[in-house]
Design an enzyme around this catalytic site. Structure first.
Site, short mmCIF file in Angstrom:
data_model
loop_
_atom_site.label_atom_id
_atom_site.label_comp_id
_atom_site.label_asym_id
_atom_site.label_seq_id
_atom_site.Cartn_x
_atom_site.Cartn_y
_atom_site.Cartn_z
N LEU A 100 80.47 -14.56 38.25
CA LEU A 100 81.92 -14.56 38.31
C LEU A 100 82.42 -15.82 39.01
O LEU A 100 81.79 -16.30 39.98
CB LEU A 100 82.42 -13.33 39.07
CG LEU A 100 81.93 -11.98 38.53
CD1 LEU A 100 82.68 -10.85 39.21
CD2 LEU A 100 82.09 -11.91 37.02
N GLY A 145 76.91 -12.21 38.02
CA GLY A 145 77.54 -11.94 36.71
C GLY A 145 76.74 -12.51 35.54
O GLY A 145 76.81 -11.97 34.43
N ASN A 168 72.56 -10.90 43.09
CA ASN A 168 72.43 -11.34 44.48
C ASN A 168 73.63 -10.95 45.35
O ASN A 168 73.82 -11.49 46.44
CB ASN A 168 72.25 -12.86 44.54
CG ASN A 168 73.46 -13.60 43.94
OD1 ASN A 168 74.22 -13.03 43.19
ND2 ASN A 168 73.62 -14.86 44.29
N GLU A 169 74.45 -10.00 44.87
CA GLU A 169 75.72 -9.71 45.55
C GLU A 169 75.56 -9.43 47.04
O GLU A 169 76.34 -9.94 47.85
CB GLU A 169 76.43 -8.51 44.88
CG GLU A 169 77.16 -8.86 43.60
CD GLU A 169 76.25 -9.02 42.39
OE1 GLU A 169 75.02 -8.86 42.54
OE2 GLU A 169 76.76 -9.31 41.31
C1 LIG Z 1 80.86 2.84 45.99
C2 LIG Z 1 80.65 1.51 45.41
C3 LIG Z 1 81.73 0.56 45.79
C4 LIG Z 1 81.77 -0.56 44.81
C5 LIG Z 1 82.85 -1.48 45.14
C6 LIG Z 1 83.00 -2.44 44.04
C7 LIG Z 1 83.87 -3.53 44.51
C8 LIG Z 1 83.58 -4.76 43.74
C9 LIG Z 1 83.24 -5.89 44.68
C10 LIG Z 1 83.25 -7.19 44.05
C11 LIG Z 1 82.05 -7.43 43.22
C12 LIG Z 1 82.07 -8.81 42.80
C13 LIG Z 1 80.89 -9.14 41.97
C14 LIG Z 1 80.56 -10.41 41.87
C15 LIG Z 1 79.48 -10.85 41.03
C16 LIG Z 1 79.41 -12.35 40.93
O1 LIG Z 1 79.07 -12.85 39.90
S1 LIG Z 1 79.83 -13.30 42.29
C17 LIG Z 1 79.27 -14.92 41.92
C18 LIG Z 1 77.90 -15.09 42.46
N1 LIG Z 1 77.32 -16.35 42.01
C19 LIG Z 1 76.46 -17.02 42.72
O2 LIG Z 1 76.07 -16.65 43.81
C20 LIG Z 1 75.96 -18.31 42.14
C21 LIG Z 1 76.43 -19.47 42.91
N2 LIG Z 1 76.01 -20.72 42.31
C22 LIG Z 1 74.77 -21.20 42.42
O3 LIG Z 1 73.88 -20.63 42.98
C23 LIG Z 1 74.53 -22.54 41.79
O4 LIG Z 1 75.76 -23.13 41.50
C24 LIG Z 1 73.69 -22.50 40.49
C25 LIG Z 1 72.23 -22.16 40.82
C26 LIG Z 1 74.24 -21.50 39.50
C27 LIG Z 1 73.71 -23.90 39.82
O5 LIG Z 1 73.31 -24.87 40.74
P1 LIG Z 1 73.65 -26.41 40.45
O6 LIG Z 1 73.36 -26.73 39.05
O7 LIG Z 1 72.98 -27.18 41.52
O8 LIG Z 1 75.25 -26.49 40.57
P2 LIG Z 1 76.11 -26.52 41.90
O9 LIG Z 1 76.16 -27.95 42.39
O10 LIG Z 1 75.67 -25.49 42.85
O11 LIG Z 1 77.54 -26.10 41.36
C28 LIG Z 1 78.36 -26.99 40.59
C29 LIG Z 1 79.79 -26.69 40.90
O12 LIG Z 1 80.10 -25.32 40.50
C30 LIG Z 1 80.62 -24.58 41.60
N3 LIG Z 1 80.16 -23.19 41.48
C31 LIG Z 1 78.91 -22.74 41.40
N4 LIG Z 1 78.89 -21.38 41.23
C32 LIG Z 1 80.18 -20.98 41.21
C33 LIG Z 1 80.80 -19.70 41.06
N5 LIG Z 1 80.12 -18.54 40.88
N6 LIG Z 1 82.14 -19.67 41.10
C34 LIG Z 1 82.89 -20.79 41.26
N7 LIG Z 1 82.34 -22.05 41.40
C35 LIG Z 1 80.99 -22.13 41.37
C36 LIG Z 1 80.04 -25.28 42.83
O13 LIG Z 1 80.82 -25.00 43.96
C37 LIG Z 1 80.11 -26.74 42.40
O14 LIG Z 1 81.45 -27.14 42.56
P3 LIG Z 1 81.79 -28.66 42.83
O15 LIG Z 1 81.38 -29.41 41.60
O16 LIG Z 1 81.02 -29.08 44.05
O17 LIG Z 1 83.28 -28.66 43.06
#
Ligand SMILES: CCCCCCCCCCCC/C=C/CC(=O)SCCNC(=O)CCNC(=O)[C@H](O)C(C)(C)COP(=O)(O)OP(=O)(O)OC[C@H]1O[C@@H](n2cnc3c(N)ncnc32)[C@H](O)[C@@H]1OP(=O)(O)O
Length: 292
Positions: A100, A145, A168-169
């Site tokens: 996400l 996501g 990994n949440e």
């Molecule tokens: C009773 C039960 C109760 C239940 C309650 C429910 C309530 C719900 C709660 C909410 C749930 C929410 C669920 C969420 C699920 C998700 O998907 S959260 C997102 C998690 N994602 C991550 O952790 C991944 C993060 N990213 C990375 O690890 C790396 O970027 C990568 C391995 C994917 C790629 O690495 P690399 O190629 O080296 O790129 P980067 O330099 O890291 O990134 C480039 C650029 O993109 C930006 N970015 C990366 N990921 C995200 C992201 N997910 N969202 C937005 N932006 C992202 C990163 O900051 C870099 O930006 P800049 O270029 O530096 O500006």
């Protein structure tokens, strides 16, 4: 391969106004601007009827509302066209999807947050219950996501060994909603799901293969697409209606959960994600990603 439909809207303006030295406005004719790249591409093979659907939001295919909306429309289009199968992949060489878009959840107004989550819910449901066979050709990292999209498909082929996948949440201090849990439990069973989710562990492709989180590991995207096509080809002689009803029956827990709980699930999301400490955590995580 023939492109069946594109979801981008082409720009119609072919002239712009510029301010001249005398500050008067003049009209200059100009080539039409290049339309923006679609966030999701779809190509359908004429012969097999199988669609390759490619996430195309550089740099990391983070899932924002417009991308999710395009994906949902494409899945609906494939349903309407009685598709024979869908292969979900990425245009990036290293990331399938970063999950996400954290920017959608950070300091966002409530109406935008709510639109984001409901679009995610409906896109997920369209994918999870799709009548046609679905394969994720995971050609890069697939955290959170990105893993959810993969788990929602019927078969997962991943390029290895260097990419990783997982929900990994908990590592981010957020909670995977129950339908994320159902998706992982469908694939891994109760015990392994509990271990994987409580630790928020990311698995390398070889680890994921051993665990059963993916079904096959290959060395490049072309091989992943070939393996995906082979999986889908198995269903060529299975009557589509029998297949669709059977899939719905096997997946009824997840389908029913979402149909019955959309509003409560949205409320849980809003309550959790708007908490100050969660917002602070997302902000710090985003900053750490940008610092890398
Ligand atoms: C009773 C039960 C109760 C239940 C309650 C429910 C309530 C719900 C709660 C909410 C749930 C929410 C669920 C969420 C699920 C998700 O998907 S959260 C997102 C998690 N994602 C991550 O952790 C991944 C993060 N990213 C990375 O690890 C790396 O970027 C990568 C391995 C994917 C790629 O690495 P690399 O190629 O080296 O790129 P980067 O330099 O890291 O990134 C480039 C650029 O993109 C930006 N970015 C990366 N990921 C995200 C992201 N997910 N969202 C937005 N932006 C992202 C990163 O900051 C870099 O930006 P800049 O270029 O530096 O500006």
């Amino acid at each position: 391969m023939a492109v069946v439909f594109r979801t981008c809207k082409s720009l119609s303006k072919n002239a712009i106004f510029t301010r001249g030295i005398s500050s008067s406005l003049r009209l200059h004719s100009q080539k039409p601007p290049t339309p923006p790249e679609p966030l999701v591409n779809v190509d359908v093979d004429d012969k097999s009827g199988v669609a390759v659907v490619t996430l195309n939001r550089p740099p990391v295919n983070s899932l924002n509302t417009p991308l999710l909306s395009e994906l949902k429309n494409i899945i609906k289009g494939l349903e309407d066209n009685k598709s024979r199968g869908m292969i979900l992949t990425s245009s990036s060489e290293t990331v399938f999807s970063a999950g996400l878009d954290l920017m959608e959840m950070y300091n966002a107004p409530k109406d935008k947050l709510s639109a984001f989550w409901t679009t995610l819910q409906s896109t997920w449901l369209a994918l999870y219950r799709s009548s046609f066979p679905t394969v994720a050709a995971i050609n890069g990292h697939a955290p959170a996501g990105g893993c959810l999209l993969s788990l929602s498909c019927e078969y997962r082929v991943m390029v290895g060994p260097k990419f990783s996948i997982g929900l990994n949440e908990t590592q981010l201090g957020i909670v995977a909603p129950p339908w994320f849990v159902i998706c992982m439990r469908d694939v891994l069973g109760h015990r392994q799901t509990e271990m994987a989710l409580t630790s928020g562990r990311m698995f390398s492709a070889p680890e994921a293969l051993k665990l059963g989180l993916i079904d096959a590991m290959v060395t490049n995207k072309a091989e992943a697409i070939t393996e995906a096509q082979k999986f889908i080809a198995q269903f060529a002689k299975i009557p589509p209606l029998a297949r669709k009803l059977t899939k719905e029956s096997v997946r009824q827990e997840g389908i029913k959960y979402m149909e019955d709980n959309m509003i409560d699930d949205l409320q849980m999301f809003m309550d959790l994600v708007t908490q100050e400490k969660i917002q602070k955590g997302i902000g710090l995580y985003l900053a750490s990603l940008k610092k890398k």
